[in-house]
Enzyme design. Sequence first.
Site, PDB file in Angstrom:
ATOM      1  N   GLU A  78       0.826  -1.207   0.000  1.00 15.87           N
ATOM      2  CA  GLU A  78       0.000   0.000   0.000  1.00 15.87           C
ATOM      3  C   GLU A  78       0.865   1.263   0.000  1.00 15.87           C
ATOM      4  OE1 GLU A  78      -3.074  -0.087  -0.591  1.00 15.87           O
ATOM      5  OE2 GLU A  78      -3.562  -2.186  -0.132  1.00 15.87           O
ATOM      6  N   ARG A  88     -18.086  -0.942   5.069  1.00 15.13           N
ATOM      7  CA  ARG A  88     -19.151  -1.649   4.325  1.00 15.13           C
ATOM      8  C   ARG A  88     -19.762  -2.731   5.201  1.00 15.13           C
ATOM      9  NH1 ARG A  88     -19.172  -6.286   1.550  1.00 15.13           N
ATOM     10  NH2 ARG A  88     -16.988  -6.627   2.000  1.00 15.13           N
ATOM     11  N   CYS A 141      -7.968  -1.907   7.882  1.00 12.00           N
ATOM     12  CA  CYS A 141      -6.577  -1.899   7.405  1.00 12.00           C
ATOM     13  C   CYS A 141      -6.115  -0.481   7.083  1.00 12.00           C
ATOM     14  CB  CYS A 141      -6.409  -2.819   6.198  1.00 12.00           C
ATOM     15  SG  CYS A 141      -6.548  -4.548   6.678  1.00 12.00           S
ATOM     16  N   HIS A 165      -1.116  -5.758   1.955  1.00  5.13           N
ATOM     17  CA  HIS A 165      -2.306  -6.610   1.841  1.00  5.13           C
ATOM     18  C   HIS A 165      -1.901  -7.933   1.179  1.00  5.13           C
ATOM     19  CE1 HIS A 165      -5.656  -3.513   2.503  1.00  5.13           C
ATOM     20  NE2 HIS A 165      -6.033  -4.573   3.191  1.00  5.13           N
TER      21      HIS A 165
HETATM   22  N1  PCA Z   1      -8.273  -6.987   6.299  1.00  8.68           N
HETATM   23  C1  PCA Z   1      -9.245  -5.933   6.522  1.00  8.68           C
HETATM   24  C2  PCA Z   1      -9.212  -5.674   8.005  1.00  8.68           C
HETATM   25  C3  PCA Z   1      -8.506  -6.836   8.611  1.00  8.68           C
HETATM   26  C4  PCA Z   1      -7.871  -7.533   7.481  1.00  8.68           C
HETATM   27  O1  PCA Z   1      -7.104  -8.498   7.550  1.00  8.68           O
HETATM   28  C5  PCA Z   1      -9.051  -4.725   5.635  1.00  8.68           C
HETATM   29  O2  PCA Z   1      -8.494  -4.873   4.524  1.00  8.68           O
HETATM   30  O3  PCA Z   1      -9.429  -3.616   6.013  1.00  8.68           O
END
Ligand code: PCA
Length: 214
Positions: A78, A88, A141, A165
Amino acid sequence: MKILITGFDAFGGEKINPSTEALKNIRKNILDCEVITTTLPTVFNESFEKIKEEITKHDPKIVICVGQAGGRKNITVERVAINIDDARIADNKNNQPVDEIIRDDGENAYFSTLPIKAIIENLNENNIPAEISNSAGTFVCNHIMYQTLYLANKNNNNFNAGFIHIPYLPEQTVNNNLPSMSLDTIVSALENIIETSIKFYGKNDLKINAGKEH
Ligand code: PCA
């Protein structure tokens, strides 16, 4: 030097979160640095309380947060976190903020202070599909990435921080036709990311193009 790397607990009806599964398996000593792992609750404010405690306790120089991005097929590094919560679905404590500013005294956005381009290059050189993402979403996140960079910013950037991610694990995709990545590949990716973050600590990121039109 200490590195803190965090995962999240399962959310949204899943039984596992690949981030926590991967952290159980990563090496705890990389390039002579101590790697500290912890799992954060997938809960808006509590996740930040927990990471703040860990940062205060260990004084890491690099903080890497990791979370599941179900449906993405690559490791995504990111670039930016934005000052907004817009959920959501409810988090694990039933909070569902809509269009709420995270920090009144924070910037609209903070950029990752990890060497995101070098990370992508090293992952791809090791045959791990990875790309930059220009949105971490508006759920927990993005929230943790924003809050962690806000904290660093208020402390003269005394540590580097950013967010990764990762895709679903294969067992999460048996009936839904979505992409996944094996646990071994995700574990190698995270170890590789830690290595690159250590090697580039205090240095400028590579200037290589990883842009997108949309
Ligand atoms: N993914 C979520 C929150 C926790 C996770 O592992 C997100 O992408 O916001």
